[in-house]
Design a protein around this motif. Sequence first.
Motif, PDB file in Angstrom:
ATOM      1  N   UNK A 175       0.833  -1.204   0.000  1.00 11.45           N
ATOM      2  CA  UNK A 175       0.000   0.000   0.000  1.00 11.45           C
ATOM      3  C   UNK A 175       0.869   1.256   0.000  1.00 11.45           C
ATOM      4  N   UNK A 176       0.515   2.240  -0.846  1.00 10.07           N
ATOM      5  CA  UNK A 176       1.297   3.465  -0.985  1.00 10.07           C
ATOM      6  C   UNK A 176       0.490   4.730  -0.694  1.00 10.07           C
ATOM      7  N   UNK A 177      -0.747   4.596  -0.240  1.00 14.41           N
ATOM      8  CA  UNK A 177      -1.568   5.754   0.068  1.00 14.41           C
ATOM      9  C   UNK A 177      -1.329   6.265   1.477  1.00 14.41           C
ATOM     10  N   UNK A 178      -2.182   7.142   1.979  1.00 16.64           N
ATOM     11  CA  UNK A 178      -2.064   7.645   3.357  1.00 16.64           C
ATOM     12  C   UNK A 178      -2.132   6.493   4.344  1.00 16.64           C
ATOM     13  N   UNK A 179      -1.158   6.373   5.241  1.00 22.62           N
ATOM     14  CA  UNK A 179      -1.125   5.208   6.149  1.00 22.62           C
ATOM     15  C   UNK A 179      -2.378   5.064   7.002  1.00 22.62           C
ATOM     16  N   UNK A 180      -2.949   6.167   7.450  1.00 20.19           N
ATOM     17  CA  UNK A 180      -4.087   6.102   8.357  1.00 20.19           C
ATOM     18  C   UNK A 180      -5.393   5.758   7.647  1.00 20.19           C
ATOM     19  N   UNK A 181      -5.403   5.793   6.333  1.00 20.69           N
ATOM     20  CA  UNK A 181      -6.625   5.519   5.572  1.00 20.69           C
ATOM     21  C   UNK A 181      -6.582   4.179   4.858  1.00 20.69           C
ATOM     22  N   UNK A 182      -5.676   3.300   5.287  1.00 22.50           N
ATOM     23  CA  UNK A 182      -5.502   2.016   4.601  1.00 22.50           C
ATOM     24  C   UNK A 182      -6.800   1.224   4.514  1.00 22.50           C
ATOM     25  N   UNK A 183      -7.605   1.230   5.578  1.00 24.35           N
ATOM     26  CA  UNK A 183      -8.799   0.398   5.647  1.00 24.35           C
ATOM     27  C   UNK A 183      -9.879   0.811   4.654  1.00 24.35           C
ATOM     28  N   UNK A 184      -9.874   2.057   4.195  1.00 24.00           N
ATOM     29  CA  UNK A 184     -10.984   2.549   3.364  1.00 24.00           C
ATOM     30  C   UNK A 184     -10.501   3.297   2.135  1.00 24.00           C
ATOM     31  N   UNK A 185      -9.201   3.300   1.881  1.00 25.44           N
ATOM     32  CA  UNK A 185      -8.670   4.101   0.771  1.00 25.44           C
ATOM     33  C   UNK A 185      -9.223   3.675  -0.586  1.00 25.44           C
ATOM     34  N   UNK A 186      -9.444   2.387  -0.884  1.00 25.79           N
ATOM     35  CA  UNK A 186     -10.031   2.035  -2.197  1.00 25.79           C
ATOM     36  C   UNK A 186     -11.399   2.670  -2.423  1.00 25.79           C
ATOM     37  N   UNK A 187     -12.215   2.776  -1.371  1.00 20.10           N
ATOM     38  CA  UNK A 187     -13.530   3.412  -1.504  1.00 20.10           C
ATOM     39  C   UNK A 187     -13.369   4.899  -1.799  1.00 20.10           C
ATOM     40  N   UNK A 188     -12.437   5.561  -1.105  1.00 17.61           N
ATOM     41  CA  UNK A 188     -12.198   6.994  -1.319  1.00 17.61           C
ATOM     42  C   UNK A 188     -11.746   7.247  -2.752  1.00 17.61           C
ATOM     43  N   UNK A 189     -10.819   6.441  -3.236  1.00 17.91           N
ATOM     44  CA  UNK A 189     -10.345   6.597  -4.618  1.00 17.91           C
ATOM     45  C   UNK A 189     -11.463   6.374  -5.627  1.00 17.91           C
ATOM     46  N   UNK A 190     -12.230   5.313  -5.418  1.00 20.31           N
ATOM     47  CA  UNK A 190     -13.302   4.975  -6.358  1.00 20.31           C
ATOM     48  C   UNK A 190     -14.327   6.113  -6.446  1.00 20.31           C
ATOM     49  N   UNK A 191     -14.764   6.605  -5.302  1.00 17.34           N
ATOM     50  CA  UNK A 191     -15.794   7.641  -5.311  1.00 17.34           C
ATOM     51  C   UNK A 191     -15.262   8.957  -5.858  1.00 17.34           C
ATOM     52  N   UNK A 192     -14.042   9.319  -5.530  1.00 21.37           N
ATOM     53  CA  UNK A 192     -13.470  10.544  -6.088  1.00 21.37           C
ATOM     54  C   UNK A 192     -13.425  10.481  -7.613  1.00 21.37           C
ATOM     55  N   UNK A 193     -13.011   9.346  -8.153  1.00 21.58           N
ATOM     56  CA  UNK A 193     -12.957   9.194  -9.611  1.00 21.58           C
ATOM     57  C   UNK A 193     -14.356   9.245 -10.229  1.00 21.58           C
ATOM     58  N   UNK A 194     -15.313   8.565  -9.612  1.00 22.07           N
ATOM     59  CA  UNK A 194     -16.669   8.559 -10.148  1.00 22.07           C
ATOM     60  C   UNK A 194     -17.301   9.946 -10.086  1.00 22.07           C
ATOM     61  N   UNK A 195     -17.168  10.630  -8.957  1.00 22.51           N
ATOM     62  CA  UNK A 195     -17.763  11.952  -8.817  1.00 22.51           C
ATOM     63  C   UNK A 195     -17.247  12.913  -9.879  1.00 22.51           C
ATOM     64  N   UNK A 196     -15.958  12.811 -10.207  1.00 21.16           N
ATOM     65  CA  UNK A 196     -15.347  13.749 -11.152  1.00 21.16           C
ATOM     66  C   UNK A 196     -15.633  13.382 -12.606  1.00 21.16           C
ATOM     67  N   UNK A 197     -15.721  12.097 -12.902  1.00 17.48           N
ATOM     68  CA  UNK A 197     -15.915  11.673 -14.289  1.00 17.48           C
ATOM     69  C   UNK A 197     -17.366  11.775 -14.752  1.00 17.48           C
TER      70      UNK A 197
END
Length: 540
Positions: A175-197
């Motif tokens: 994992x290379x994202x924010x250490x404290x957000x490891x448990x939920x980072x895939x959801x954050x990435x997915x939603x950010x991409x969807x909201x913008x696209x």
Amino acid sequence: MAGPSTSCAFMELEEIQVLNEVLEDESVSEYTSDDDGVFDNDYTQFVTPGTHVISDSESDNDSEEIQEEIVHVGLGGVSSKFVWENIDSFPASRETFCNVYGPQFDTAGLDVVSSFENIFDVPLVQLIVEPTLKSYYAKNRLLSTPFFPETLPLERLEVINKFMHFVDNSKEHEYQGPPKLFKIYPVIQHLNNKFQNLYLPSQNISIDESLTLWKGRLSFKQYIPLKAAQLGIKTFELCESSSGYVWSFLVYTGKDMELTNQFVTAETSKTAVIVVKLLEPLLGRGHTVWMDNFYNSPHLARFLKSKKTDCVGTLRPNWKNVPPAVKNMKLKKGEHCGQHSGDVAVLAWQDKRRVTMISTYHKHDICVTINTAKQEQTKPVVVRDYNKHMLGVDMKDQMLQPYLLERKRGTKWYMTLFKRLLNVAIHNAMVMYRCVPNNKNIDTLRFRISLAQGLVEKHGPGVPRPVFGRPSLEPPPKRLSERHFPDRIPPTAKKARPQRKCVLCTKHGKRRDSKYWCSKCGAALCIEGCFKNYHTKLNF
């Protein structure tokens, strides 16, 4: 030992991080700007501005002081040198916005379910909020909701909630994202991409922070007294001003939060980095971003203007590069003064308290507004516009408040944050659904009910239903499984209207004749009571 839900009472003082942190390069000694006084603007009329004119000698002295400073290149290669002049010479040109905003996909035939599944294609049940999870399955006539137990058993839903997970723990070393957000980072990435696209916001957008309630132990928990939750997980959000559509967001993880960007330098303030990170994909499109004094600074406004993005909002007068002539000018109530440096203008206005504004396209124009009490009030145009367009994040929070999925107690902070993001996804789906001309008038409750029904109708038939009890060794009799209808006994050669003994009455020792029977079973039955019991009860 107290659990996470009660640990707030024993929390040590250093665990709570206050919103207005002391930034190394932009220290604030006091808060002097006033964001209050939002008035209704049903009617406006421009009048001659009564600007307090700053003398040329004051401007010259200020310019000499600034010119003596060391000029260096800051954010995005933009010069941090400011030479302030009288605001009368401010060009005040707004960037042109010519993009096609709204959903960035074909909305023909768009329904409630597809608008949600464009963002989050996972069928979930918790869309209508009740006090507890078991309230969905209550047997009390006053609280019962048959729809939910008929769709998914309570035990199955509890198992799903218990074992729901978003990452593979064995791959944490990759994992290379924010250490404290490891448990939920895939959801954050997915939603950010969807909201913008899926959606492009209109010209006016706003940036502000939002708070998800969490009272358990968490290293990056925040305390914001002005928010409804006051204590919880803070997110920085960029929203469309008119609808509250969340276009991008960042989860704050503490002072050690790292944000990288092509425009950021070592001297860039933390708040400026947050703004640029949220805005980066929209730079150069002609948007106008509205922010409060936690983010704004003259240097940031100049950088955004260089990227064809206007910047308007409140400003802390003791921020770096604020013109001293505006900051130190004594004003009476209703008076205002201002200066500009190139394409950045700073205006001070005395209301109940002093308000300092910054804008890249507003001058010192004054307007008259009519408030809810039908009283005329005079204020600068920039203040009126700020009150109108700064409400994006607060509007979104207000629309989510009656339907907070995350208010159900839990022991895992990332599950609470997930429910909040799921709720935001539903809100964004509703905004896109309303873009279809025939769907503009649907309210939040109707949308959520339609979404729950649509998801169950689409995905419900595939959900396996548990079978309770021991299986029967013999198949049930046909009288209980097939379709049966009452009919008159057909006439015979001897009788035109024949009658027969009722099967159920005879079994119970009663002699009663009936002219009705079930042709499929060949049994005569009384039309009232007996026919129903014979075909619904195994032991009648």
